[in-house]
Every structure is written in structure tokens, then in C-alpha cells.
Design a protein around this motif. Structure first.
Motif, PDB file in Angstrom:
ATOM      1  N   UNK A 189       0.858  -1.179   0.000  1.00 59.21           N
ATOM      2  CA  UNK A 189       0.000   0.000   0.000  1.00 59.21           C
ATOM      3  C   UNK A 189       0.893   1.227   0.000  1.00 59.21           C
TER       4      UNK A 189
ATOM      5  N   UNK B  41       0.832   5.696   0.908  1.00 57.94           N
ATOM      6  CA  UNK B  41       0.116   6.837   1.472  1.00 57.94           C
ATOM      7  C   UNK B  41       0.876   8.096   1.083  1.00 57.94           C
TER       8      UNK B  41
ATOM      9  N   UNK C  65      -4.576   6.018   2.628  1.00 56.50           N
ATOM     10  CA  UNK C  65      -3.783   4.833   2.333  1.00 56.50           C
ATOM     11  C   UNK C  65      -4.435   4.138   1.142  1.00 56.50           C
TER      12      UNK C  65
ATOM     13  N   UNK D 279      -4.322   0.981  -1.834  1.00 54.97           N
ATOM     14  CA  UNK D 279      -3.857  -0.353  -2.184  1.00 54.97           C
ATOM     15  C   UNK D 279      -3.086  -0.318  -3.499  1.00 54.97           C
TER      16      UNK D 279
ATOM     17  N   UNK E 106       3.760   1.013   2.537  1.00 55.67           N
ATOM     18  CA  UNK E 106       3.537   0.025   3.586  1.00 55.67           C
ATOM     19  C   UNK E 106       3.441  -1.366   2.988  1.00 55.67           C
TER      20      UNK E 106
ATOM     21  N   UNK F 153      -7.645   5.106  11.368  1.00 59.38           N
ATOM     22  CA  UNK F 153      -8.157   4.797  10.040  1.00 59.38           C
ATOM     23  C   UNK F 153      -9.168   3.657  10.112  1.00 59.38           C
TER      24      UNK F 153
ATOM     25  N   UNK G 290      -8.340  -6.638  -1.081  1.00 60.22           N
ATOM     26  CA  UNK G 290      -7.597  -5.476  -0.605  1.00 60.22           C
ATOM     27  C   UNK G 290      -8.449  -4.637   0.336  1.00 60.22           C
ATOM     28  N   UNK G 291      -7.765  -3.960   1.228  1.00 56.94           N
ATOM     29  CA  UNK G 291      -8.439  -3.027   2.135  1.00 56.94           C
ATOM     30  C   UNK G 291      -8.687  -1.704   1.419  1.00 56.94           C
TER      31      UNK G 291
ATOM     32  N   UNK H 186      -9.403   2.123   2.566  1.00 57.48           N
ATOM     33  CA  UNK H 186      -9.280   2.939   3.769  1.00 57.48           C
ATOM     34  C   UNK H 186     -10.100   4.218   3.669  1.00 57.48           C
ATOM     35  N   UNK H 187     -10.519   4.698   4.842  1.00 59.34           N
ATOM     36  CA  UNK H 187     -11.047   6.043   4.935  1.00 59.34           C
ATOM     37  C   UNK H 187      -9.902   7.039   4.971  1.00 59.34           C
TER      38      UNK H 187
END
Lengths: 112, 112
Positions: free
Chosen positions: A35, A37, A43, A45, A91, B90, B99-100, B102-103
Motif C-alpha cells: 500500500x 500513502x 492509504x 492499495x 507500507x 483509520x 484489498x483493504x 481505507x477512509x
């Protein structure tokens, strides 16, 4: 407690140069992720990796990016020709079941 | 595709006061929900997760969150915060082994 580790913690490079970011996932985890940011942003993917192949990737993960698991412990992200907009915190994460991901401390990449 | 909205970019609170950090998500399928915390100059640490079962989940450092399917929310709460809880929080969602997403994060600032 096992942790995901990443090296280097900081990297400064010139635009157009290749960089390799390294990650050591938690031992016996099977799923691996990158990931990024960008400063002040969400963040995002990049890619997931399972069974020695990419299982999912985002539109960010273009031909300039590649991932590799060169041995039984390392997981690397290569950026072939860095751009200014690649400056970000990267990350690595790993997971045993792909349900819960555990993140490393990150590598801060600055492209000049 | 799923999305996550964290309604508050910053939440200032006094020490020992209760706090709630709000998270709403959008998805057309069942989701897994997560809260991660990022302390200054550190990586993402898993606070808690909802995969299935009880809608009230407890995490580390006295935090808890409640999954509300009808309101598509997963708000994070702590009854009494400490200075050491100052960090970026987060909310993230995934659909199965994916995959995640995110906010944008909520900065919790605990004041003495």
C-alpha cells in the motif's frame, strides 16, 4: 510478537532512478500486500501477492511497478523509473488467511 | 466497489473524556471492517476488527466498535481517553479476502 519489517525506513532518490523497497512479512503468512500513502492523503492499495503471483492490483500499479518474493522471507516492491508523484510512504502488509492484514512500519520514499 | 467515509478529519478531546470516531461504509456485498491506528512516525497498528458474530467488538487499549449493518456504520469508541491515544485513526473495509479500502483518517488530539 511477530512483526512485519521494512527496509529502508527512508529513501531519497533522483527522478528516473530505480528503487527497491524491501519487506520481511510475518513468518508463515501466505498473503502479501503493498500500500502507499501520499502525504495528507488516504492509504491506497497497490498490489496483493499469493502463491508466487499477483492476485489483485490497483490502477496505480502500472508497468513501472513490480513485486517479487525472491526467497522464502523477503517481499520486494520495485519502481523502475521513479517519478516525483511516487513520493509517498509505502507500507507492506501480510496475512495468514487474507482476512486480517498486519502492516509494517513503512518506507518513506522521496523522489527529487 | 466499496468506499469508506470518516466524517471527522480531526477530533479534539480532553483527557479522561469519552470519544467516538465515526465511520460509514458503502458496499453491495458483505464486508469485513477494521480500525487501524497510526502513531506519529509509525506504521499502521490493528486496533480491532469485525469479521462476523457479535456486532460489538473490543480491541486493544480499551477501544471498542459496534457494527451496525442497517446504518452501514462501524464507529469507534473509548470511554476515557489518555494523552497517549493521540494518533491518526483509520477505518478500513474489505470484501472477503480482498484489498483493504481505507477512509481518509481521523486525527484524535487528546488535550490535558
Amino acid at each position: 510478537e511477530p512483526e512485519v519489517t521494512q527496509t529502508p525506513s527512508h529513501q531519497v532518490t533522483q527522478m528516473g532512478q530505480e528503487v527497491i523497497l524491501r519487506c520481511v512479512p510475518i513468518s508463515n503468512h501466505l498473503y502479501f500486500y503493498w500500500y502507499r500513502q501520499i502525504l495528507g492523503q488516504k492509504v491506497e492499495f497497490l498490489v496483493s501477492f499469493y502463491n508466487n503471483e499477483i492476485s489483485e492490483k490497483s490502477e496505480i500499479f502500472d508497468d513501472q511497478f513490480s513485486v517479487e518474493r525472491p526467497d522464502g522471507s523477503n517481499f520486494t516492491l520495485k519502481i523502475r523509473s521513479t517519478k516525483l508523484e511516487d513520493s509517498a510512504m509505502y507500507f507492506c502488509a501480510s496475512s495468514w488467511t487474507a482476512e486480517t492484514q498486519y502492516f509494517g512500519p513503512g518506507t518513506r520514499l522521496l523522489v527529487l | 466497489a466499496q468506499s469508506v467515509t470518516q466524517l471527522d478529519s480531526q477530533v479534539p478531546v480532553f483527557e479522561e473524556a469519552p470519544v467516538e470516531l465515526r465511520c460509514n461504509y458503502s458496499s453491495s456485498v458483505s464486508v469485513y471492517l477494521f480500525w487501524y491506528v497510526q502513531y506519529p512516525n509509525q506504521g499502521l497498528q490493528l486496533l480491532l476488527k469485525y469479521l462476523s458474530g457479535s456486532t460489538l467488538v473490543k480491541g486493544i487499549n480499551g477501544f471498542e466498535a459496534e457494527f451496525n449493518k442497517s446504518q452501514t456504520s462501524f464507529h469507534l469508541r473509548k470511554p476515557s481517553v489518555h494523552i497517549s491515544d493521540t494518533a491518526e485513526y483509520f477505518c478500513a473495509v474489505s470484501t472477503g479476502r480482498r484489498a483493504l479500502t481505507f477512509g481518509s483518517g481521523t486525527r484524535l488530539q487528546v488535550q490535558p
